[in-house]
Scaffold this motif. Structure first.
Motif, mmCIF file in Angstrom:
data_model
loop_
_atom_site.group_PDB
_atom_site.id
_atom_site.type_symbol
_atom_site.label_atom_id
_atom_site.label_comp_id
_atom_site.label_asym_id
_atom_site.label_seq_id
_atom_site.Cartn_x
_atom_site.Cartn_y
_atom_site.Cartn_z
ATOM 1 N N GLU A 104 -3.990 141.663 -11.592
ATOM 2 C CA GLU A 104 -2.950 141.487 -10.580
ATOM 3 C C GLU A 104 -3.484 140.837 -9.303
ATOM 4 O O GLU A 104 -2.896 139.886 -8.781
ATOM 5 C CB GLU A 104 -2.318 142.835 -10.237
ATOM 6 C CG GLU A 104 -1.216 142.724 -9.183
ATOM 7 C CD GLU A 104 -0.583 144.048 -8.811
ATOM 8 O OE1 GLU A 104 0.327 144.032 -7.956
ATOM 9 O OE2 GLU A 104 -0.989 145.104 -9.362
ATOM 10 N N HIS A 105 -4.593 141.344 -8.796
ATOM 11 C CA HIS A 105 -5.024 140.974 -7.445
ATOM 12 C C HIS A 105 -6.098 139.887 -7.392
ATOM 13 O O HIS A 105 -6.241 139.226 -6.368
ATOM 14 C CB HIS A 105 -5.525 142.215 -6.707
ATOM 15 C CG HIS A 105 -4.455 143.239 -6.497
ATOM 16 N ND1 HIS A 105 -3.366 143.025 -5.692
ATOM 17 C CD2 HIS A 105 -4.303 144.486 -7.023
ATOM 18 C CE1 HIS A 105 -2.580 144.097 -5.708
ATOM 19 N NE2 HIS A 105 -3.128 144.986 -6.514
ATOM 20 N N ASP A 159 -4.265 136.872 -10.410
ATOM 21 C CA ASP A 159 -2.853 136.529 -10.230
ATOM 22 C C ASP A 159 -2.162 136.339 -11.581
ATOM 23 O O ASP A 159 -1.504 135.329 -11.845
ATOM 24 C CB ASP A 159 -2.703 135.274 -9.360
ATOM 25 C CG ASP A 159 -1.254 135.081 -8.898
ATOM 26 O OD1 ASP A 159 -0.507 136.082 -8.850
ATOM 27 O OD2 ASP A 159 -0.865 133.939 -8.598
#
Length: 252
Positions: free
Chosen positions: A136-137, A140
């Motif tokens: 997620e971080h 992406d």
């Protein structure tokens, strides 16, 4: 942003460690484990000090030292996998907080952990959650993150890892909010908050309140942010990364 497999249980030492950890006293909690030899206490001590880094942005040398001890005392694959998982999480924390770009190290360490931990190992759900954080971080890749969080959620349910469920609920809800799925986001954030309040995980309650505020209409959103701000100040500004999110309401 962090995550953990379990809470105290009936062990007096673990109860004391949990009480300190849940109030953001990671150094004191780690000190209780220091006299206890062996791989499991060493790994738990490292985990506490890594979590301190993520919540406060300080204590990196202590966490590195504790990790080296955990890696040196690990003998079984599960122990080595757990240490690699913590190594990856520390590298992730350093990257996400802008201390130093260690994204490649984070991915490599979590990859090692995945090779060492059996699919049914108790440490596997936490590893899956952390791989979701990377997706997620750092990458992406929300679809990969959702898949990892769902695996972590299922594993945490199977192993009775209630605190970890509060993290998987929250991060799945965050991705739902990103897609405009308000009802799903509200439910997930609400479940995360409920679990943290029931467990007495005080240091994680302000972030849960602030997250739920993002999915609620006014005036409920302002009420939740005000309560988050009160807890944030009570804990002397921990977690530090919540300050920016709460800045408008705390200033008001």
């Amino acid at each position: 942003m962090s995550g953990s497999g379990s809470t105290a249980g009936d062990d007096p030492l673990q109860t004391a460690v949990w009480r300190l950890r849940s109030r953001g006293c990671w150094t004191d909690a780690a000190a209780l484990l220091a006299p206890h030899p062996g791989a499991a206490p060493s790994l738990q001590r490292a985990s506490l000090l890594v979590e301190r880094c993520l919540f406060t942005g300080v204590g990196w040398p202590d966490a590195e030292d504790a990790l080296r001890v955990a890696e040196a005392t690990a003998r079984e694959d599960d122990e080595r996998g757990g240490a690699a998982s913590e190594r990856g999480h520390l590298a992730y924390a350093a990257t996400i907080l802008g201390v130093r770009d260690r994204a490649d190290e984070a991915r490599a360490a979590l990859g090692r952990a995945a090779a060492l931990l059996a699919p049914t190992a108790p440490g596997r759900p936490l590893l899956d959650f952390r791989r979701g954080l990377i997706a997620e971080h750092l990458s992406d890749s929300p679809q990969s993150a959702v898949a990892a969080y769902r695996r972590a959620h299922a594993g945490a349910t199977a192993h009775g890892q209630t605190l970890l469920l509060s993290f998987t609920w929250r991060h799945l809800a965050g991705l739902a909010l990103r897609e405009g799925e308000l009802a799903e986001a509200r439910h997930g954030f609400g479940e995360s908050l409920r679990i943290r309040e029931e467990l007495g995980y005080l240091v994680g309650t302000a972030p849960a309140l602030a997250a739920l505020a993002e999915a609620e209409p006014e005036p409920e959103a302002s009420r939740l942010r005000a309560e988050a701000g009160r807890l944030f100040r009570l804990l002397d500004g921990v977690p530090t990364w919540l300050a920016a999110q709460l800045a408008p309401s705390t200033a008001a």
